[in-house]
Write a protein that holds these residues in place. Structure first.
Motif, PDB file in Angstrom:
ATOM      1  N   GLU A   1     134.885  35.565 -37.537  1.00  0.00           N
ATOM      2  CA  GLU A   1     134.582  34.420 -38.914  1.00  0.00           C
ATOM      3  C   GLU A   1     134.514  33.763 -39.749  1.00  0.00           C
ATOM      4  O   GLU A   1     133.712  35.028 -40.679  1.00  0.00           O
ATOM      5  CB  GLU A   1     133.123  33.879 -38.310  1.00  0.00           C
ATOM      6  CG  GLU A   1     132.437  32.751 -38.774  1.00  0.00           C
ATOM      7  CD  GLU A   1     130.710  32.442 -38.245  1.00  0.00           C
ATOM      8  OE1 GLU A   1     130.604  31.448 -39.986  1.00  0.00           O
ATOM      9  OE2 GLU A   1     130.283  33.162 -38.073  1.00  0.00           O
ATOM     10  N   PRO A   2     135.268  33.817 -40.708  1.00  0.00           N
ATOM     11  CA  PRO A   2     135.628  33.878 -41.766  1.00  0.00           C
ATOM     12  C   PRO A   2     133.596  33.738 -43.009  1.00  0.00           C
ATOM     13  O   PRO A   2     133.434  32.249 -42.810  1.00  0.00           O
ATOM     14  CB  PRO A   2     136.186  32.690 -42.820  1.00  0.00           C
ATOM     15  CG  PRO A   2     137.213  32.048 -41.428  1.00  0.00           C
ATOM     16  CD  PRO A   2     135.953  32.128 -40.591  1.00  0.00           C
ATOM     17  N   LEU A   3     134.018  34.603 -43.241  1.00  0.00           N
ATOM     18  CA  LEU A   3     132.189  34.365 -44.439  1.00  0.00           C
ATOM     19  C   LEU A   3     132.111  34.654 -46.201  1.00  0.00           C
ATOM     20  O   LEU A   3     131.648  34.019 -46.642  1.00  0.00           O
ATOM     21  CB  LEU A   3     131.707  35.538 -44.156  1.00  0.00           C
ATOM     22  CG  LEU A   3     131.768  36.349 -42.559  1.00  0.00           C
ATOM     23  CD1 LEU A   3     130.610  37.919 -42.333  1.00  0.00           C
ATOM     24  CD2 LEU A   3     130.585  35.069 -41.737  1.00  0.00           C
ATOM     25  N   GLY A   4     132.953  35.243 -46.287  1.00  0.00           N
ATOM     26  CA  GLY A   4     133.553  35.110 -47.782  1.00  0.00           C
ATOM     27  C   GLY A   4     135.149  35.389 -48.203  1.00  0.00           C
ATOM     28  O   GLY A   4     135.653  35.907 -47.745  1.00  0.00           O
ATOM     29  N   ALA A   5     134.895  35.200 -49.779  1.00  0.00           N
ATOM     30  CA  ALA A   5     135.738  35.854 -50.572  1.00  0.00           C
ATOM     31  C   ALA A   5     136.326  35.909 -51.498  1.00  0.00           C
ATOM     32  O   ALA A   5     134.299  35.402 -52.377  1.00  0.00           O
ATOM     33  CB  ALA A   5     137.594  34.098 -50.195  1.00  0.00           C
ATOM     34  N   ASN A   6     137.294  37.306 -51.843  1.00  0.00           N
ATOM     35  CA  ASN A   6     136.935  36.725 -53.624  1.00  0.00           C
ATOM     36  C   ASN A   6     138.305  36.669 -54.284  1.00  0.00           C
ATOM     37  O   ASN A   6     139.627  36.831 -53.691  1.00  0.00           O
ATOM     38  CB  ASN A   6     136.779  38.668 -54.253  1.00  0.00           C
ATOM     39  CG  ASN A   6     135.089  39.058 -54.442  1.00  0.00           C
ATOM     40  OD1 ASN A   6     134.829  38.215 -54.614  1.00  0.00           O
ATOM     41  ND2 ASN A   6     134.366  39.761 -53.439  1.00  0.00           N
ATOM     42  N   ALA A   7     138.991  36.129 -55.854  1.00  0.00           N
ATOM     43  CA  ALA A   7     139.868  35.901 -55.773  1.00  0.00           C
ATOM     44  C   ALA A   7     139.848  35.763 -57.307  1.00  0.00           C
ATOM     45  O   ALA A   7     139.098  35.568 -57.535  1.00  0.00           O
ATOM     46  CB  ALA A   7     140.015  34.091 -55.561  1.00  0.00           C
ATOM     47  N   PHE A   8     141.607  37.187 -57.418  1.00  0.00           N
ATOM     48  CA  PHE A   8     141.141  37.563 -58.776  1.00  0.00           C
ATOM     49  C   PHE A   8     142.559  37.117 -59.565  1.00  0.00           C
ATOM     50  O   PHE A   8     143.837  37.626 -59.135  1.00  0.00           O
ATOM     51  CB  PHE A   8     141.272  38.621 -59.585  1.00  0.00           C
ATOM     52  CG  PHE A   8     140.007  39.150 -59.168  1.00  0.00           C
ATOM     53  CD1 PHE A   8     138.653  39.367 -59.767  1.00  0.00           C
ATOM     54  CD2 PHE A   8     139.526  39.585 -57.321  1.00  0.00           C
ATOM     55  CE1 PHE A   8     137.377  39.457 -58.861  1.00  0.00           C
ATOM     56  CE2 PHE A   8     138.192  40.184 -57.129  1.00  0.00           C
ATOM     57  CZ  PHE A   8     137.173  39.981 -57.766  1.00  0.00           C
ATOM     58  N   MET A   9     142.711  36.132 -60.794  1.00  0.00           N
ATOM     59  CA  MET A   9     143.377  35.834 -62.040  1.00  0.00           C
ATOM     60  C   MET A   9     143.461  36.088 -63.053  1.00  0.00           C
ATOM     61  O   MET A   9     142.950  35.557 -63.814  1.00  0.00           O
ATOM     62  CB  MET A   9     144.009  34.617 -61.331  1.00  0.00           C
ATOM     63  CG  MET A   9     145.313  33.588 -62.670  1.00  0.00           C
ATOM     64  SD  MET A   9     145.674  34.278 -64.080  1.00  0.00           S
ATOM     65  CE  MET A   9     144.534  33.762 -65.080  1.00  0.00           C
TER      66      MET A   9
ATOM     67  N   PRO B   1     131.498  29.794 -46.392  1.00  0.00           N
ATOM     68  CA  PRO B   1     131.782  30.798 -46.579  1.00  0.00           C
ATOM     69  C   PRO B   1     131.383  30.852 -48.248  1.00  0.00           C
ATOM     70  O   PRO B   1     131.333  28.992 -48.674  1.00  0.00           O
ATOM     71  CB  PRO B   1     133.531  30.586 -46.190  1.00  0.00           C
ATOM     72  CG  PRO B   1     133.648  30.353 -45.023  1.00  0.00           C
ATOM     73  CD  PRO B   1     132.221  29.077 -45.000  1.00  0.00           C
ATOM     74  N   ILE B   2     130.923  31.515 -49.208  1.00  0.00           N
ATOM     75  CA  ILE B   2     130.723  31.548 -50.425  1.00  0.00           C
ATOM     76  C   ILE B   2     131.878  32.475 -51.247  1.00  0.00           C
ATOM     77  O   ILE B   2     132.420  33.386 -50.657  1.00  0.00           O
ATOM     78  CB  ILE B   2     129.417  32.076 -50.550  1.00  0.00           C
ATOM     79  CG1 ILE B   2     128.666  30.933 -50.448  1.00  0.00           C
ATOM     80  CG2 ILE B   2     129.192  32.438 -52.283  1.00  0.00           C
ATOM     81  CD1 ILE B   2     127.408  31.885 -49.742  1.00  0.00           C
ATOM     82  N   ALA B   3     132.929  32.130 -51.866  1.00  0.00           N
ATOM     83  CA  ALA B   3     133.876  32.904 -52.397  1.00  0.00           C
ATOM     84  C   ALA B   3     133.178  32.824 -53.987  1.00  0.00           C
ATOM     85  O   ALA B   3     132.828  32.162 -54.529  1.00  0.00           O
ATOM     86  CB  ALA B   3     135.389  32.359 -52.521  1.00  0.00           C
ATOM     87  N   THR B   4     134.328  33.812 -54.695  1.00  0.00           N
ATOM     88  CA  THR B   4     133.949  34.192 -55.610  1.00  0.00           C
ATOM     89  C   THR B   4     135.279  34.110 -56.725  1.00  0.00           C
ATOM     90  O   THR B   4     136.133  35.038 -56.354  1.00  0.00           O
ATOM     91  CB  THR B   4     133.421  35.496 -56.760  1.00  0.00           C
ATOM     92  OG1 THR B   4     131.958  35.072 -56.237  1.00  0.00           O
ATOM     93  CG2 THR B   4     133.402  35.781 -58.072  1.00  0.00           C
ATOM     94  N   LEU B   5     135.699  33.259 -57.646  1.00  0.00           N
ATOM     95  CA  LEU B   5     137.097  33.186 -58.436  1.00  0.00           C
ATOM     96  C   LEU B   5     136.918  33.266 -59.987  1.00  0.00           C
ATOM     97  O   LEU B   5     135.877  33.085 -60.298  1.00  0.00           O
ATOM     98  CB  LEU B   5     137.840  31.916 -58.025  1.00  0.00           C
ATOM     99  CG  LEU B   5     138.710  31.147 -59.092  1.00  0.00           C
ATOM    100  CD1 LEU B   5     140.118  32.296 -58.903  1.00  0.00           C
ATOM    101  CD2 LEU B   5     139.050  30.321 -58.944  1.00  0.00           C
TER     102      LEU B   5
END
Length: 378
Positions: free
Chosen positions: A155-163, A248-252
């Motif tokens: 199960e997807p729970l979260g994510a981090n993304a960086f540019m 899910p919660i993601a940080t970008l």
């Protein structure tokens, strides 16, 4: 759609005739891609600089035209809008009002209200509206989608993304637009990352952001304007926390202020494993996965490619979909949802409160496997 008798590899394929409006840096990539897709003809090229329009037109056998001529031409089915961001909404609106399908480079608009107005106009007129980015149709992100849908990470729970980068003044010949209204790393690069996250995790429900402009001016380091300074009107370092409807919660983080970093691209965290997603500004892999008991990251074999791995796939898919009535993948609803996420993050940075989203969208259907080269599913 006009049917001028072009033939695809599976038989007679109606031909969609399009016009390119804006013959700048990205236009040759679209020309190359569309030249490899069945049933599409570039009929006209428009640009405020005559020499640019002539060069692009010569490369694909099209004619040079004015924008008014394109809007009035009943044989032009669709227009691809490759103008600068501040002109996107104006050009797209004119195309829709002329009764033609429109596909815009990202973002759909530079504020949410103008984007919503375009989506509503297209719906009212029964016209197709599409928007970049279409990199999620590449084999890299399609592989990530398949891995998540198979349950490879649980199960997807979260994510981090960086540019994270040092800014377009180092490579772009005219970086002014990146620091003016409608620019900045969130509106410029955010579409790639947020579109990928929405395709992988589903629609979002809220966003909160913070940001700053690190300098009042930037010095151009690229030719031919090296040494000139441009004013900065937008945040150049933005962080956003996104809550998705499925949980899910993601940080970008998007930035033009970073000189070096070890953090790149996107990671999706699941109950069973972590998925390392390739650069969403590209179409390729690698795609890596690692679970708790794995000694190291493992490669996931990317899906076979049957389509050119370049910008323009979303436009091609939209034109093919219009013949059969199915939904196209790089849709106006998706672009508007991503636009609300970005403008919501920027608004939140200004007033310090979470923004609840008013839009949603469907995850686009994955591309089927085994397509004939240059063709989309019917």
């Amino acid at each position: 759609m006009s049917t001028t008798g072009s033939t695809g590899s599976t038989g007679s394929t109606p031909t969609s005739r399009i016009a390119i409006v804006g013959c700048g840096v990205i236009s040759p990539v679209y020309v190359k891609t569309l030249g490899r897709l069945a049933g599409i003809e570039i009929a006209a090229c428009v640009d405020g600089v005559a020499e640019r329009a002539q060069e692009v037109a010569a490369s694909c056998g099209a004619r040079v035209a004015s924008f008014d001529d394109v809007l009035a031409d009943p044989d032009i089915d669709a227009v691809v809008n490759l103008t600068p961001p501040l002109a996107h909404a104006t050009v797209t609106r004119a195309v829709l009002e002329a009764g033609k399908a429109a596909f815009s480079e990202k973002p759909l608009g530079v504020d949410f209200d103008e984007g919503r107005a375009l989506r509503d106009l297209a719906a009212d007129r029964g016209l197709r509206l599409g928007c970049a980015p279409d990199t999620f149709l590449g084999v890299g992100l399609q592989t990530c989608r398949a891995a998540i849908d198979r349950g490879d990470i649980g199960e997807p729970l979260g994510a981090n993304a960086f540019m994270l980068g040092c800014g377009p003044e180092w490579w772009h010949p005219n970086p002014d637009l990146f620091y003016a209204r409608g620019g900045g790393p969130m509106l410029d690069m955010g579409p790639y990352y947020l579109t990928a996250l929405v395709q992988l995790l589903g629609p979002a429900v809220s966003v909160i952001g913070t940001g700053r402009a690190s300098r009042a001016q930037r010095e151009i380091r690229s030719r031919p304007r090296r040494g000139e300074r441009v004013d900065v009107e937008v945040p150049t370092h933005m962080s956003a926390a996104v809550e998705f409807a499925a949980g899910p919660i993601a940080t970008l983080v998007t930035s033009f202020d970073v000189q070096a970093s070890r953090y790149r691209h996107i990671e999706i965290y699941g109950t069973e494993a972590t998925l390392a997603v390739p650069d969403p500004n590209t179409f390729h892999g690698p795609v890596l996965i690692r679970g708790l008991r794995d000694d190291w990251w493992r490669d996931i074999e990317v899906v076979a490619k049957s389509l050119p791995q370049q910008r323009g796939l979303g436009l091609g898919d939209m034109l093919w979909a219009s013949r059969t009535g199915r939904a196209h993948r790089a849709s106006g609803d998706l672009a508007l949802h991503v636009l609300e996420l970005m403008t919501g993050a920027l608004d939140s940075a200004g007033h310090g409160q979470r923004v609840r989203l008013s839009t949603t969208c469907e995850r686009a259907a994955p591309l089927p496997l085994g397509l004939a080269p240059g063709e989309f599913d019917d």
